[in-house]
Design a protein around this motif. Structure first.
Motif, PDB file in Angstrom:
ATOM      1  N   ALA A  24      12.233  -1.544 -22.190  1.00  0.00           N
ATOM      2  CA  ALA A  24      11.730  -2.891 -22.433  1.00  0.00           C
ATOM      3  C   ALA A  24      12.865  -3.882 -22.213  1.00  0.00           C
ATOM      4  O   ALA A  24      14.033  -3.498 -22.173  1.00  0.00           O
ATOM      5  CB  ALA A  24      11.192  -3.020 -23.860  1.00  0.00           C
ATOM      6  N   THR A  25      12.500  -5.149 -22.079  1.00  0.00           N
ATOM      7  CA  THR A  25      13.522  -6.179 -21.972  1.00  0.00           C
ATOM      8  C   THR A  25      14.126  -6.420 -23.350  1.00  0.00           C
ATOM      9  O   THR A  25      13.541  -6.053 -24.369  1.00  0.00           O
ATOM     10  CB  THR A  25      12.934  -7.493 -21.429  1.00  0.00           C
ATOM     11  N   MET A  26      15.284  -7.066 -23.392  1.00  0.00           N
ATOM     12  CA  MET A  26      15.997  -7.299 -24.642  1.00  0.00           C
ATOM     13  C   MET A  26      15.126  -8.063 -25.647  1.00  0.00           C
ATOM     14  O   MET A  26      15.163  -7.802 -26.838  1.00  0.00           O
ATOM     15  CB  MET A  26      17.279  -8.080 -24.353  1.00  0.00           C
ATOM     16  N   GLU A  27      14.311  -8.988 -25.149  1.00  0.00           N
ATOM     17  CA  GLU A  27      13.474  -9.808 -26.020  1.00  0.00           C
ATOM     18  C   GLU A  27      12.337  -9.011 -26.643  1.00  0.00           C
ATOM     19  O   GLU A  27      11.830  -9.354 -27.710  1.00  0.00           O
ATOM     20  CB  GLU A  27      12.888 -10.993 -25.233  1.00  0.00           C
ATOM     21  N   ASN A  28      11.879  -7.940 -25.981  1.00  0.00           N
ATOM     22  CA  ASN A  28      10.726  -7.165 -26.438  1.00  0.00           C
ATOM     23  C   ASN A  28      11.083  -5.844 -27.108  1.00  0.00           C
ATOM     24  O   ASN A  28      10.188  -5.057 -27.425  1.00  0.00           O
ATOM     25  CB  ASN A  28       9.780  -6.885 -25.257  1.00  0.00           C
ATOM     26  N   LEU A  29      12.375  -5.576 -27.327  1.00  0.00           N
ATOM     27  CA  LEU A  29      12.771  -4.309 -27.943  1.00  0.00           C
ATOM     28  C   LEU A  29      12.334  -4.271 -29.409  1.00  0.00           C
ATOM     29  O   LEU A  29      12.697  -5.148 -30.185  1.00  0.00           O
ATOM     30  CB  LEU A  29      14.284  -4.115 -27.868  1.00  0.00           C
ATOM     31  N   MET A  60      14.758  -6.553 -32.109  1.00  0.00           N
ATOM     32  CA  MET A  60      15.638  -5.488 -32.526  1.00  0.00           C
ATOM     33  C   MET A  60      16.825  -6.099 -33.270  1.00  0.00           C
ATOM     34  O   MET A  60      17.325  -7.144 -32.892  1.00  0.00           O
ATOM     35  CB  MET A  60      16.095  -4.699 -31.298  1.00  0.00           C
ATOM     36  N   GLU A  61      17.270  -5.412 -34.300  1.00  0.00           N
ATOM     37  CA  GLU A  61      18.395  -5.898 -35.098  1.00  0.00           C
ATOM     38  C   GLU A  61      19.694  -5.864 -34.296  1.00  0.00           C
ATOM     39  O   GLU A  61      19.864  -5.045 -33.403  1.00  0.00           O
ATOM     40  CB  GLU A  61      18.558  -5.050 -36.354  1.00  0.00           C
ATOM     41  N   THR A  62      20.602  -6.766 -34.662  1.00  0.00           N
ATOM     42  CA  THR A  62      21.877  -6.888 -33.962  1.00  0.00           C
ATOM     43  C   THR A  62      23.034  -6.694 -34.936  1.00  0.00           C
ATOM     44  O   THR A  62      22.986  -7.174 -36.055  1.00  0.00           O
ATOM     45  CB  THR A  62      21.988  -8.287 -33.318  1.00  0.00           C
ATOM     46  N   ILE A  63      24.043  -5.964 -34.481  1.00  0.00           N
ATOM     47  CA  ILE A  63      25.272  -5.769 -35.253  1.00  0.00           C
ATOM     48  C   ILE A  63      26.400  -6.428 -34.475  1.00  0.00           C
ATOM     49  O   ILE A  63      26.492  -6.261 -33.254  1.00  0.00           O
ATOM     50  CB  ILE A  63      25.576  -4.268 -35.468  1.00  0.00           C
ATOM     51  N   LYS A  64      27.262  -7.180 -35.173  1.00  0.00           N
ATOM     52  CA  LYS A  64      28.405  -7.833 -34.531  1.00  0.00           C
ATOM     53  C   LYS A  64      29.670  -7.043 -34.837  1.00  0.00           C
ATOM     54  O   LYS A  64      29.941  -6.720 -35.981  1.00  0.00           O
ATOM     55  CB  LYS A  64      28.544  -9.265 -35.022  1.00  0.00           C
ATOM     56  N   ILE A  65      30.429  -6.744 -33.765  1.00  0.00           N
ATOM     57  CA  ILE A  65      31.653  -5.957 -33.897  1.00  0.00           C
ATOM     58  C   ILE A  65      32.761  -6.632 -33.085  1.00  0.00           C
ATOM     59  O   ILE A  65      32.535  -7.034 -31.943  1.00  0.00           O
ATOM     60  CB  ILE A  65      31.446  -4.506 -33.410  1.00  0.00           C
ATOM     61  N   ALA A  66      33.944  -6.734 -33.668  1.00  0.00           N
ATOM     62  CA  ALA A  66      35.102  -7.293 -32.968  1.00  0.00           C
ATOM     63  C   ALA A  66      35.868  -6.168 -32.291  1.00  0.00           C
ATOM     64  O   ALA A  66      35.990  -5.071 -32.832  1.00  0.00           O
ATOM     65  CB  ALA A  66      36.006  -8.028 -33.948  1.00  0.00           C
ATOM     66  N   GLY A  83      25.472  -5.119 -25.798  1.00  0.00           N
ATOM     67  CA  GLY A  83      25.167  -3.797 -25.269  1.00  0.00           C
ATOM     68  C   GLY A  83      24.412  -2.933 -26.251  1.00  0.00           C
ATOM     69  O   GLY A  83      24.139  -3.338 -27.383  1.00  0.00           O
ATOM     70  N   VAL A  84      24.064  -1.741 -25.788  1.00  0.00           N
ATOM     71  CA  VAL A  84      23.445  -0.719 -26.627  1.00  0.00           C
ATOM     72  C   VAL A  84      24.292   0.540 -26.509  1.00  0.00           C
ATOM     73  O   VAL A  84      24.924   0.786 -25.477  1.00  0.00           O
ATOM     74  CB  VAL A  84      21.980  -0.415 -26.223  1.00  0.00           C
ATOM     75  N   MET A  85      24.303   1.337 -27.567  1.00  0.00           N
ATOM     76  CA  MET A  85      25.099   2.559 -27.581  1.00  0.00           C
ATOM     77  C   MET A  85      24.442   3.607 -26.685  1.00  0.00           C
ATOM     78  O   MET A  85      23.250   3.862 -26.777  1.00  0.00           O
ATOM     79  CB  MET A  85      25.215   3.083 -29.012  1.00  0.00           C
ATOM     80  N   TYR A  90      25.983   6.253 -38.057  1.00  0.00           N
ATOM     81  CA  TYR A  90      25.397   7.120 -39.084  1.00  0.00           C
ATOM     82  C   TYR A  90      24.091   6.548 -39.617  1.00  0.00           C
ATOM     83  O   TYR A  90      23.933   6.313 -40.810  1.00  0.00           O
ATOM     84  CB  TYR A  90      26.412   7.340 -40.203  1.00  0.00           C
ATOM     85  N   THR A  91      23.117   6.336 -38.728  1.00  0.00           N
ATOM     86  CA  THR A  91      21.810   5.810 -39.085  1.00  0.00           C
ATOM     87  C   THR A  91      20.798   6.271 -38.045  1.00  0.00           C
ATOM     88  O   THR A  91      21.158   6.475 -36.878  1.00  0.00           O
ATOM     89  CB  THR A  91      21.833   4.271 -39.167  1.00  0.00           C
ATOM     90  N   PRO A  92      19.535   6.413 -38.421  1.00  0.00           N
ATOM     91  CA  PRO A  92      18.527   6.763 -37.422  1.00  0.00           C
ATOM     92  C   PRO A  92      18.080   5.556 -36.589  1.00  0.00           C
ATOM     93  O   PRO A  92      17.445   5.714 -35.561  1.00  0.00           O
ATOM     94  CB  PRO A  92      17.365   7.296 -38.268  1.00  0.00           C
ATOM     95  N   GLN A  93      18.419   4.340 -37.022  1.00  0.00           N
ATOM     96  CA  GLN A  93      18.000   3.121 -36.334  1.00  0.00           C
ATOM     97  C   GLN A  93      18.781   2.925 -35.044  1.00  0.00           C
ATOM     98  O   GLN A  93      19.887   3.428 -34.876  1.00  0.00           O
ATOM     99  CB  GLN A  93      18.207   1.898 -37.224  1.00  0.00           C
ATOM    100  N   SER A  94      18.214   2.124 -34.134  1.00  0.00           N
ATOM    101  CA  SER A  94      18.895   1.713 -32.914  1.00  0.00           C
ATOM    102  C   SER A  94      19.158   0.216 -33.008  1.00  0.00           C
ATOM    103  O   SER A  94      18.335  -0.525 -33.524  1.00  0.00           O
ATOM    104  CB  SER A  94      18.018   2.014 -31.697  1.00  0.00           C
ATOM    105  N   TYR A  95      20.311  -0.215 -32.515  1.00  0.00           N
ATOM    106  CA  TYR A  95      20.706  -1.613 -32.636  1.00  0.00           C
ATOM    107  C   TYR A  95      21.218  -2.157 -31.317  1.00  0.00           C
ATOM    108  O   TYR A  95      21.754  -1.420 -30.496  1.00  0.00           O
ATOM    109  CB  TYR A  95      21.840  -1.765 -33.661  1.00  0.00           C
ATOM    110  N   LEU A  96      21.082  -3.474 -31.145  1.00  0.00           N
ATOM    111  CA  LEU A  96      21.823  -4.198 -30.123  1.00  0.00           C
ATOM    112  C   LEU A  96      23.185  -4.505 -30.731  1.00  0.00           C
ATOM    113  O   LEU A  96      23.284  -4.785 -31.925  1.00  0.00           O
ATOM    114  CB  LEU A  96      21.129  -5.511 -29.770  1.00  0.00           C
ATOM    115  N   VAL A  97      24.233  -4.454 -29.935  1.00  0.00           N
ATOM    116  CA  VAL A  97      25.576  -4.689 -30.450  1.00  0.00           C
ATOM    117  C   VAL A  97      26.179  -5.886 -29.714  1.00  0.00           C
ATOM    118  O   VAL A  97      26.227  -5.902 -28.484  1.00  0.00           O
ATOM    119  CB  VAL A  97      26.473  -3.447 -30.260  1.00  0.00           C
ATOM    120  N   GLU A  98      26.602  -6.889 -30.494  1.00  0.00           N
ATOM    121  CA  GLU A  98      27.300  -8.047 -29.938  1.00  0.00           C
ATOM    122  C   GLU A  98      28.788  -7.839 -30.170  1.00  0.00           C
ATOM    123  O   GLU A  98      29.236  -7.743 -31.306  1.00  0.00           O
ATOM    124  CB  GLU A  98      26.849  -9.338 -30.625  1.00  0.00           C
ATOM    125  N   PHE A  99      29.539  -7.773 -29.072  1.00  0.00           N
ATOM    126  CA  PHE A  99      30.985  -7.584 -29.156  1.00  0.00           C
ATOM    127  C   PHE A  99      31.693  -8.908 -28.938  1.00  0.00           C
ATOM    128  O   PHE A  99      31.290  -9.717 -28.111  1.00  0.00           O
ATOM    129  CB  PHE A  99      31.474  -6.595 -28.090  1.00  0.00           C
TER     130      PHE A  99
END
Length: 191
Positions: free
Chosen positions: A131-136, A1-7, A71-73, A53-62
């Motif tokens: 699913a686990t984080m590795e298999n998402l 699963m794709e990851t987005i980094k946010i401060a 985390g996930v939203m 504002y997207t249909p995709q789901s992401y993992l978020v690295e804070f």
């Protein structure tokens, strides 16, 4: 699963007045919970736009003042009139521990029913999985090549390795409906 980094910036003060002050500065109050702890912080409103504002789901690295969180939203609260984001809840992701998340559905293939004049309809845009984080996965891919006219694919028909589907098995994902033109051609062929 794709990851987005946010401060993010930690919040010490809570409540309506403090949240209003944070929003005036162009920030959004957020909470990440799970693992027995809750972290309150705020993020720049522009940083979360690709996440919301997207249909995709992401993992978020804070990166919350040097503290790393993944985390996930879970939930987004919007203003009832202005429709801007008021608050976001996130859930901690622990490697090796399954999490549940909504993942978009993508249809592939050219359906037999469509070739006969039917119309392919996507009934369920997202499916809840565990699913686990590795298999998402980034998306759930459904092959519709063998889907005939008047037939449907249900969640119970789908099988994937290392993924548990949490959406009820009786939920229709997609179907090929007969169009008026196809009904007229079938009636003409019958006569």
């Amino acid at each position: 699963m794709e990851t987005i980094k946010i401060a993010g910036v930690k919040r010490a003060d809570f409540g309506k007045k403090e949240s209003k002050h944070i929003r005036k500065e162009g920030m959004i109050p957020c909470t990440i919970y799970g693992r027995g702890e809750t972290v309150h912080f705020s993020v720049d409103a522009k940083a979360v736009k690709p996440l919301i504002y997207t249909p995709q789901s992401y993992l978020v690295e804070f990166d919350i003042e040097g503290q790393k969180e993944v985390g996930v939203m879970r939930e987004v609260q919007y203003h009832p009139v202005k429709d801007n984001v008021l608050h976001i809840d996130f859930y901690h992701v622990v490697p090796g521990k399954p999490i549940s998340i909504d993942v978009p559905v993508r249809l592939t293939g050219n359906s037999e029913g469509v070739k006969q004049g039917g119309k392919l309809i996507l009934s369920k845009r997202k499916v809840r999985i565990s699913a686990t984080m590795e298999n998402l996965p980034d998306e759930i891919v459904v092959d519709v090549t063998t889907l005939g006219l008047g037939k449907s694919i249900f969640v119970g028909d789908l099988q994937y390795d290392n993924i548990t589907l949490l959406t009820p098995a009786s939920t229709a994902v997609c179907a090929v409906k007969m169009t008026r033109a196809a009904r007229g051609a079938a009636a003409a062929a019958a006569e």
